[in-house]
Design a protein around this motif. Structure first.
Motif, mmCIF file in Angstrom:
data_model
loop_
_atom_site.group_PDB
_atom_site.id
_atom_site.type_symbol
_atom_site.label_atom_id
_atom_site.label_comp_id
_atom_site.label_asym_id
_atom_site.label_seq_id
_atom_site.Cartn_x
_atom_site.Cartn_y
_atom_site.Cartn_z
ATOM 1 N N ASP A 19 0.868 -1.170 0.000
ATOM 2 C CA ASP A 19 0.000 0.000 0.000
ATOM 3 C C ASP A 19 0.910 1.226 0.000
ATOM 4 O O ASP A 19 1.313 1.706 1.049
ATOM 5 C CB ASP A 19 -0.913 -0.010 1.233
ATOM 6 C CG ASP A 19 -1.843 1.211 1.237
ATOM 7 O OD1 ASP A 19 -1.693 2.070 0.347
ATOM 8 O OD2 ASP A 19 -2.699 1.302 2.125
ATOM 9 N N ASN A 21 0.034 4.055 -1.107
ATOM 10 C CA ASN A 21 -0.908 5.151 -1.308
ATOM 11 C C ASN A 21 -0.457 6.314 -0.429
ATOM 12 O O ASN A 21 -0.999 6.559 0.643
ATOM 13 C CB ASN A 21 -2.304 4.669 -0.912
ATOM 14 C CG ASN A 21 -3.378 5.666 -1.258
ATOM 15 O OD1 ASN A 21 -3.179 6.541 -2.114
ATOM 16 N ND2 ASN A 21 -4.525 5.563 -0.597
ATOM 17 N N ARG A 35 4.461 4.613 4.786
ATOM 18 C CA ARG A 35 4.008 3.331 4.215
ATOM 19 C C ARG A 35 5.085 2.684 3.334
ATOM 20 O O ARG A 35 5.167 1.460 3.263
ATOM 21 C CB ARG A 35 2.736 3.541 3.412
ATOM 22 C CG ARG A 35 1.526 3.725 4.309
ATOM 23 C CD ARG A 35 0.295 3.958 3.515
ATOM 24 N NE ARG A 35 -0.892 3.761 4.339
ATOM 25 C CZ ARG A 35 -2.118 4.023 3.949
ATOM 26 N NH1 ARG A 35 -2.329 4.499 2.732
ATOM 27 N NH2 ARG A 35 -3.142 3.800 4.737
ATOM 28 N N HIS A 58 -1.946 0.514 -5.380
ATOM 29 C CA HIS A 58 -2.837 1.558 -5.873
ATOM 30 C C HIS A 58 -2.284 2.880 -5.380
ATOM 31 O O HIS A 58 -1.446 2.915 -4.459
ATOM 32 C CB HIS A 58 -4.274 1.356 -5.373
ATOM 33 C CG HIS A 58 -4.452 1.596 -3.908
ATOM 34 N ND1 HIS A 58 -4.061 0.672 -2.955
ATOM 35 C CD2 HIS A 58 -4.962 2.655 -3.215
ATOM 36 C CE1 HIS A 58 -4.343 1.148 -1.747
ATOM 37 N NE2 HIS A 58 -4.877 2.349 -1.880
ATOM 38 N N ARG A 61 -7.542 7.477 -5.810
ATOM 39 C CA ARG A 61 -8.789 6.857 -6.284
ATOM 40 C C ARG A 61 -9.089 7.319 -7.706
ATOM 41 O O ARG A 61 -10.069 8.033 -7.956
ATOM 42 C CB ARG A 61 -9.944 7.218 -5.347
ATOM 43 C CG ARG A 61 -9.797 6.599 -3.971
ATOM 44 C CD ARG A 61 -10.892 7.028 -3.034
ATOM 45 N NE ARG A 61 -10.813 6.278 -1.783
ATOM 46 C CZ ARG A 61 -11.538 6.554 -0.719
ATOM 47 N NH1 ARG A 61 -12.386 7.556 -0.725
ATOM 48 N NH2 ARG A 61 -11.422 5.814 0.370
ATOM 49 N N ARG A 116 -5.200 0.706 -9.943
ATOM 50 C CA ARG A 116 -6.560 1.264 -10.050
ATOM 51 C C ARG A 116 -6.793 1.986 -11.373
ATOM 52 O O ARG A 116 -7.897 2.476 -11.614
ATOM 53 C CB ARG A 116 -6.867 2.179 -8.868
ATOM 54 C CG ARG A 116 -7.108 1.409 -7.599
ATOM 55 C CD ARG A 116 -7.719 2.257 -6.506
ATOM 56 N NE ARG A 116 -7.848 1.488 -5.268
ATOM 57 C CZ ARG A 116 -8.146 2.008 -4.099
ATOM 58 N NH1 ARG A 116 -8.348 3.315 -3.990
ATOM 59 N NH2 ARG A 116 -8.252 1.248 -3.031
ATOM 60 N N GLY A 168 -2.860 -1.700 4.748
ATOM 61 C CA GLY A 168 -3.729 -0.530 4.567
ATOM 62 C C GLY A 168 -4.857 -0.757 3.578
ATOM 63 O O GLY A 168 -5.862 -0.045 3.592
ATOM 64 N N HIS A 171 -8.738 -4.286 3.756
ATOM 65 C CA HIS A 171 -10.206 -4.306 3.890
ATOM 66 C C HIS A 171 -10.889 -4.205 2.537
ATOM 67 O O HIS A 171 -12.105 -4.148 2.462
ATOM 68 C CB HIS A 171 -10.669 -3.180 4.821
ATOM 69 C CG HIS A 171 -10.254 -1.800 4.375
ATOM 70 N ND1 HIS A 171 -9.002 -1.499 3.897
ATOM 71 C CD2 HIS A 171 -10.940 -0.626 4.346
ATOM 72 C CE1 HIS A 171 -8.940 -0.216 3.601
ATOM 73 N NE2 HIS A 171 -10.099 0.324 3.860
ATOM 74 N N ARG A 172 -10.110 -4.158 1.471
ATOM 75 C CA ARG A 172 -10.676 -4.084 0.127
ATOM 76 C C ARG A 172 -10.612 -5.452 -0.543
ATOM 77 O O ARG A 172 -9.522 -6.054 -0.602
ATOM 78 C CB ARG A 172 -9.900 -3.071 -0.734
ATOM 79 C CG ARG A 172 -9.775 -1.690 -0.111
ATOM 80 C CD ARG A 172 -11.108 -1.019 -0.018
ATOM 81 N NE ARG A 172 -11.006 0.366 0.457
ATOM 82 C CZ ARG A 172 -11.978 0.974 1.120
ATOM 83 N NH1 ARG A 172 -13.086 0.342 1.418
ATOM 84 N NH2 ARG A 172 -11.838 2.225 1.492
ATOM 85 N N GLY A 399 -5.605 2.799 7.877
ATOM 86 C CA GLY A 399 -6.670 3.737 8.232
ATOM 87 C C GLY A 399 -7.948 2.922 8.373
ATOM 88 O O GLY A 399 -8.221 2.321 9.410
ATOM 89 N N GLY A 400 -8.705 2.870 7.273
ATOM 90 C CA GLY A 400 -9.945 2.088 7.261
ATOM 91 C C GLY A 400 -9.701 0.629 7.598
ATOM 92 O O GLY A 400 -10.531 -0.010 8.263
HETATM 93 C C1 3PG Z 1 -5.865 4.002 2.684
HETATM 94 O O1 3PG Z 1 -5.273 5.043 2.365
HETATM 95 O O2 3PG Z 1 -6.539 3.909 3.731
HETATM 96 C C2 3PG Z 1 -5.660 2.792 1.825
HETATM 97 O O3 3PG Z 1 -4.658 2.976 0.905
HETATM 98 C C3 3PG Z 1 -6.951 2.383 1.161
HETATM 99 O O4 3PG Z 1 -7.342 3.367 0.255
HETATM 100 P P1 3PG Z 1 -8.862 3.444 -0.225
HETATM 101 O O5 3PG Z 1 -9.671 3.907 0.954
HETATM 102 O O6 3PG Z 1 -8.876 4.402 -1.372
HETATM 103 O O7 3PG Z 1 -9.275 2.045 -0.636
#
Ligand code: 3PG
Length: 423
Positions: A19, A21, A35, A58, A61, A116, A168, A171-172, A399-400
């Motif tokens: 991750d 991101n 990260r 990824h 978004r 993505r 991270g 959860h996807r 995070g999520g």
């Molecule tokens: C985050 O930043 O929490 C993760 O990389 C997941 O990203 P997303 O919420 O766009 O799926």
């Protein structure tokens, strides 16, 4: 389950889902590389064994290709961090990806383009509005599900083994975080070292906590924390509530909260949570006092009020000094601490004091032997701002994903590799 620590990557190509991101500033510079650094142990293990790494990640978004979210932007920094050749592949599938993966030499890293950019990654249509009737939309979604599997299967052919180090994004249920695992044999798929650490930290607080166990939950919305609170209710001794969500609780008790944040439709939920806590013997702490202003601005003149007597024209911006002292006392008596979410409007320096006081108390308790897990953007930013990253037991990169893990949910990226996770 295959353990990365015992696995020999020599001569193998490892597809590593990370991750990366990461946030960028206006000049395209990475502003927080946590990260990326967190994935280094996994990358180093593979490379030092004599394997090569194919990175899938990824970034943001995007809806389709977006040069501002190309993984080419992370390549220079990954080179600096790893000191090995890092090659960018401008696609994540097709003949070019296959050729570049095959040409990869031991000790090298290939970074695939942002996964993505392909709508197959998330299995979500980029332009659902183009379908004018329900039937066509349904058919397009079904077709995309098939294409998603095909994308995962095709990506699996790039490598010999699959390593998921993207906590991270765990959860996807996406092509490269979850679906892809089914295309590797059990002895050819595994968690990366970061993923192992994150999972261990979550398990430790959910299933191995020493008592007293204190959860500190902040942030603006009760609605985003309900499932966590419910899952923690049987586990914690103390539940400290801070941030904007505290006012919904205070209002549920009949307090005057002025113009402070309040989710009117969650007042009953807040009341129910307080009743459950009482029934279970969990001590639920709300801030005794609040720093409030008339305007939502860093320099707005502020005064402190009892949290249940905030004047009608004012809004709560941070917990007050009394609340900081109360919370500190409870934190210092704890043996396990979970902190997620700020105590106030942390992005404004003048209203970051409550969060900072919590950060200091968590670090102090940790020095005295408590186990502490900190997660969530603002809590982590607060810990880092104060230079306390090494003074808490574990700082999560999720995070999520962390929220869902603490809610007790089975994360798709984890169960795809370990179906017995959490059982
Ligand atoms: C985050 O930043 O929490 C993760 O990389 C997941 O990203 P997303 O919420 O766009 O799926």
């Amino acid at each position: 389950m295959t353990n990365i620590h015992q696995f020999d990557f020599s001569g193998l190509r490892a597809l590593v889902r990370v991750d990366f991101n990461v946030p960028f500033d206006d000049q395209g510079q990475i502003t927080d590389d946590t990260r990326m650094r967190a994935a280094l142990p996994t990358l180093r293990k593979i490379l030092s064994d004599g394997g090569s790494v194919i990175i899938a990640t990824h970034l943001g978004r995007p809806k389709g290709r977006d040069p501002k979210l190309s993984t080419a932007l992370i390549v220079p920094h990954l080179k600096e961090l790893t000191h090995v050749p890092v090659i960018h592949c401008p696609v994540s599938r097709g003949a070019q990806a296959k050729e570049m993966a095959q040409a990869l030499q031991p000790g090298e890293i290939l970074v695939l383009e942002n996964v993505r950019f392909e709508e197959e990654e998330q299995g979500k249509l980029n332009n659902p509005d183009q379908y004018t009737n329900e039937e066509d939309l349904k058919a397009a979604k079904a077709d995309l599900k098939e294409r998603q599997k095909a994308y995962a299967k095709e990506m699996a052919t790039l490598a010999d083994v699959y390593v998921n180090d993207a906590f991270g994004a765990a959860h996807r249920a996406h092509a490269t975080t979850a679906l892809i695992a089914q295309y590797f044999a059990a002895d050819k798929k595994m968690f990366g070292m970061l993923m192992l650490q994150e999972v261990e930290a979550v398990q430790r607080v959910l299933h191995g906590a020493k008592h007293p166990f204190t959860a500190i939950l902040g942030g603006s919305k009760v609605s985003s924390k309900i499932d966590i609170i419910l899952n923690l209710m049987d586990k914690v001794d103390n539940l400290i509530i801070g941030g904007g969500m505290a006012y919904t609780f205070v209002k549920a008790q009949g307090g005057e909260i002025g113009r402070s944040l309040c989710e009117e439709d969650k007042i009953d939920v807040a009341r129910d949570i307080m009743e459950r806590a009482k029934a279970k013997g969990v001590r639920l702490l709300l801030p005794a006092d609040t720093v409030a202003t008339c305007d939502f601005a860093n320099n707005a003149p502020a005064e402190t009020y009892p949290t249940n007597q905030i004047p009608a024209d004012r809004m709560g911006m941070d917990i007050g000094a009394q609340a900081c002292a109360d919370y500190r006392e409870v934190i210092l008596t704890s043996k396990t601490i979970l902190w997620n979410g700020p105590a106030g409007v942390f992005e404004f320096d003048n209203f970051a004091r409550g969060s900072e006081a919590i950060a200091q108390a968590v670090a102090e308790a940790t020095r005295q032997g408590a186990y502490s897990l900190v997660g969530g953007g603002d809590s982590v930013a607060c810990i880092n701002k104060l230079g306390l990253g090494d003074e808490v037991s574990y700082v999560s990169t999720g995070g999520g994903a962390l929220l869902e893990a603490i809610e007790g949910k089975a994360l798709p990226g984890i169960v795809a590799i370990d179906p017995n996770y959490g059982k």
